[in-house]
Design an enzyme around this catalytic site. Sequence first.
Site, mmCIF file in Angstrom:
data_model
loop_
_atom_site.group_PDB
_atom_site.id
_atom_site.type_symbol
_atom_site.label_atom_id
_atom_site.label_comp_id
_atom_site.label_asym_id
_atom_site.label_seq_id
_atom_site.Cartn_x
_atom_site.Cartn_y
_atom_site.Cartn_z
ATOM 1 N N GLY A 161 -11.795 41.564 34.223
ATOM 2 C CA GLY A 161 -11.171 42.812 34.665
ATOM 3 C C GLY A 161 -10.791 42.782 36.134
ATOM 4 C CG ASN A 188 47.271 10.867 52.391
ATOM 5 O OD1 ASN A 188 47.242 12.080 52.399
ATOM 6 N ND2 ASN A 188 47.613 10.167 51.314
ATOM 7 C CE1 TYR A 243 24.064 -0.253 41.878
ATOM 8 C CE2 TYR A 243 25.145 0.278 39.795
ATOM 9 C CZ TYR A 243 24.006 -0.097 40.503
ATOM 10 O OH TYR A 243 22.834 -0.300 39.838
ATOM 11 N NE ARG A 259 2.911 41.764 27.204
ATOM 12 C CZ ARG A 259 3.343 42.852 27.859
ATOM 13 N NH1 ARG A 259 4.464 43.434 27.501
ATOM 14 N NH2 ARG A 259 2.642 43.344 28.859
HETATM 15 C C1 UD1 Z 1 -3.989 47.809 35.613
HETATM 16 C C2 UD1 Z 1 -4.723 49.072 36.060
HETATM 17 C C3 UD1 Z 1 -3.907 50.287 35.588
HETATM 18 C C4 UD1 Z 1 -2.515 50.224 36.158
HETATM 19 C C5 UD1 Z 1 -1.855 48.905 35.795
HETATM 20 C C6 UD1 Z 1 -0.554 48.764 36.554
HETATM 21 C C7 UD1 Z 1 -7.086 48.552 36.026
HETATM 22 C C8 UD1 Z 1 -8.350 48.660 35.303
HETATM 23 N N1 UD1 Z 1 -6.033 49.087 35.460
HETATM 24 O O1 UD1 Z 1 -3.991 47.824 34.204
HETATM 25 O O2 UD1 Z 1 -4.557 51.477 36.016
HETATM 26 O O3 UD1 Z 1 -1.758 51.300 35.667
HETATM 27 O O4 UD1 Z 1 -2.681 47.777 36.169
HETATM 28 O O5 UD1 Z 1 0.124 47.640 36.081
HETATM 29 O O6 UD1 Z 1 -7.060 47.976 37.106
HETATM 30 N N2 UD1 Z 1 -6.132 40.367 36.688
HETATM 31 C C9 UD1 Z 1 -6.938 39.397 37.171
HETATM 32 N N3 UD1 Z 1 -8.175 39.228 36.665
HETATM 33 C C10 UD1 Z 1 -8.641 40.011 35.653
HETATM 34 C C11 UD1 Z 1 -7.810 41.011 35.150
HETATM 35 C C12 UD1 Z 1 -6.548 41.178 35.692
HETATM 36 O O7 UD1 Z 1 -6.544 38.652 38.091
HETATM 37 O O8 UD1 Z 1 -9.786 39.793 35.234
HETATM 38 C C13 UD1 Z 1 -4.804 40.565 37.236
HETATM 39 C C14 UD1 Z 1 -3.699 40.282 36.246
HETATM 40 O O9 UD1 Z 1 -3.238 38.954 36.394
HETATM 41 C C15 UD1 Z 1 -2.614 41.258 36.638
HETATM 42 C C16 UD1 Z 1 -3.374 42.399 37.287
HETATM 43 O O10 UD1 Z 1 -4.646 41.901 37.616
HETATM 44 O O11 UD1 Z 1 -1.754 40.718 37.590
HETATM 45 C C17 UD1 Z 1 -3.456 43.628 36.402
HETATM 46 O O12 UD1 Z 1 -4.135 43.266 35.243
HETATM 47 P P1 UD1 Z 1 -3.744 43.851 33.840
HETATM 48 O O13 UD1 Z 1 -4.642 43.317 32.820
HETATM 49 O O14 UD1 Z 1 -2.285 43.670 33.641
HETATM 50 O O15 UD1 Z 1 -4.098 45.370 34.098
HETATM 51 P P2 UD1 Z 1 -3.620 46.585 33.241
HETATM 52 O O16 UD1 Z 1 -4.443 46.669 32.047
HETATM 53 O O17 UD1 Z 1 -2.155 46.547 33.083
#
Ligand code: UD1
Length: 451
Positions: A76, A372, A382, A13
């Site tokens: 995840g 001054n 240059y 985004r």
């Molecule tokens: C996550 C939480 C949710 C919380 C929210 C807060 C989980 C399952 N859910 O959801 O409960 O309310 O954050 O913002 O944890 N990331 C990785 N690798 C991955 C997936 C994510 O590094 O495989 C990082 C992303 O870059 C991000 C963070 O983890 O900085 C959170 O990931 P995101 O996908 O935004 O989680 P949410 O679905 O928002």
Amino acid sequence: MNVVILAAGQGKRMRSDLPKVLHRLGGRPLLAHVLDTARELGAGKICVVYGHGGEAVRDALNAADLVWIRQEPQLGTGHAVLQTLTFLDPAAPTLVLYGDVPLIGTATLSRLIEEAGSGLGVLTEYLEDPGGYGRIVRDDDGRIVRIVEERDATDDERAIGEINTGFIAAPTAALKRWLPALDNDNAQGEYYLTDIVRLAIGEGMPVATTQPEDSWEVLGVNSKVQLAELERLHQYRNALLLMEQGVTLLDPDRIDVRGELDCGRDVTIDVNCVFEGRVVLGDGVEVGAHCVLKNAVVGAGTRIAPFTHIEEAEVGPGGRIGPYARLRPGTRLGEDVHIGNFVEVKNSTIADHSKANHLAYVGDATIGKNVNIGAGTITCNYDGANKHRTVIEDDAFIGSDTQLVAPVTVGRGATLGAGTTLTEDAPPDKLTITRVKQTTVPGWKRPVKKR
Ligand code: UD1
Ligand code: CA
């Protein structure tokens, strides 16, 4: 303690080719703020989980205390932390931070760790609009039972206003048991870090919840709009700190510090100034509206009038700079030096009590005391291929509209007449002038338009 920073998300985004955590807040990458916080907490080891295209992130922020772990594919948040397990010290707890949540404070995190004790700690918050977040499910006694992601939640669960901020503190040995045991049997087919709450409770481990000192600490950056919102929050917080230190800000909503601003006593800063890199303002310095200062040192009592640009330069005490002055890299000004409107100074030293008040270019010059420099003076430094120095000794007077064709020296106490084009050294204490003798042409008539 161990710190894990999740930074593998793509940040779609943001609509940018730059990895999300390299976008800047207060002039520094988002991730740099989180690294500062981790270090302030005394993290022994910091594991950064980065994703595809994130080599740029590592190149930008690499340091000896960081372990970089590439997570590919990204399955995840639980899967992300799982990748770090072999690098974590099992004897110390692990704190999970986020590369795109840059304003989290050390006081909040210290409390999270403290309340977690030897158990699990979860940072939660109450929101009027909890949409999109994981919800904190509690039993009838108010004890946390589990976290449910919005997409897996029932209507009743979606009505819960307490959300998971994502920040957790956990015993590392427990993470080593739990994370390999996670499944992805959920609406998103992801390995959820949040499922460890259920696992902890299943083992009878206490789970503590705590809230941030300020709710904006847990705001994340997912879009340019959110980035801009966090920038204002960050700048305002900075402005408050400056005012607490005694700095007068004419409007704390209109200052941008993109780096470090170090102020003495009774410093006043008018609106819309930008400070970049490291800027030091001595006691009593006044900075007028719309100035840009980058890596600059300004001596006590100096007044900088509006629309002045100063970069990689040192201004002595008691100076008068601007309005509309430009001090470029390598400029060093002594005490009580005046640089006025539309004067540009580059790679030059100007000693005490010297003045260039209007419309001049001073480049590659060494200028003594009490000199001054008249309006319209130019050091011709240059020759089209190389740069040469101009030396102007103490007490010299440079008439208006003079060109000093470098290399050239103006002796101590010398005077150059207005309009001089100086190509050879001017002797001390004498008037040197290259102007042609003034004549009046007899019988000359102004041309008139032919009919
Ligand atoms: C996550 C939480 C949710 C919380 C929210 C807060 C989980 C399952 N859910 O959801 O409960 O309310 O954050 O913002 O944890 N990331 C990785 N690798 C991955 C997936 C994510 O590094 O495989 C990082 C992303 O870059 C991000 C963070 O983890 O900085 C959170 O990931 P995101 O996908 O935004 O989680 P949410 O679905 O928002
Ligand atoms: Ca998120």
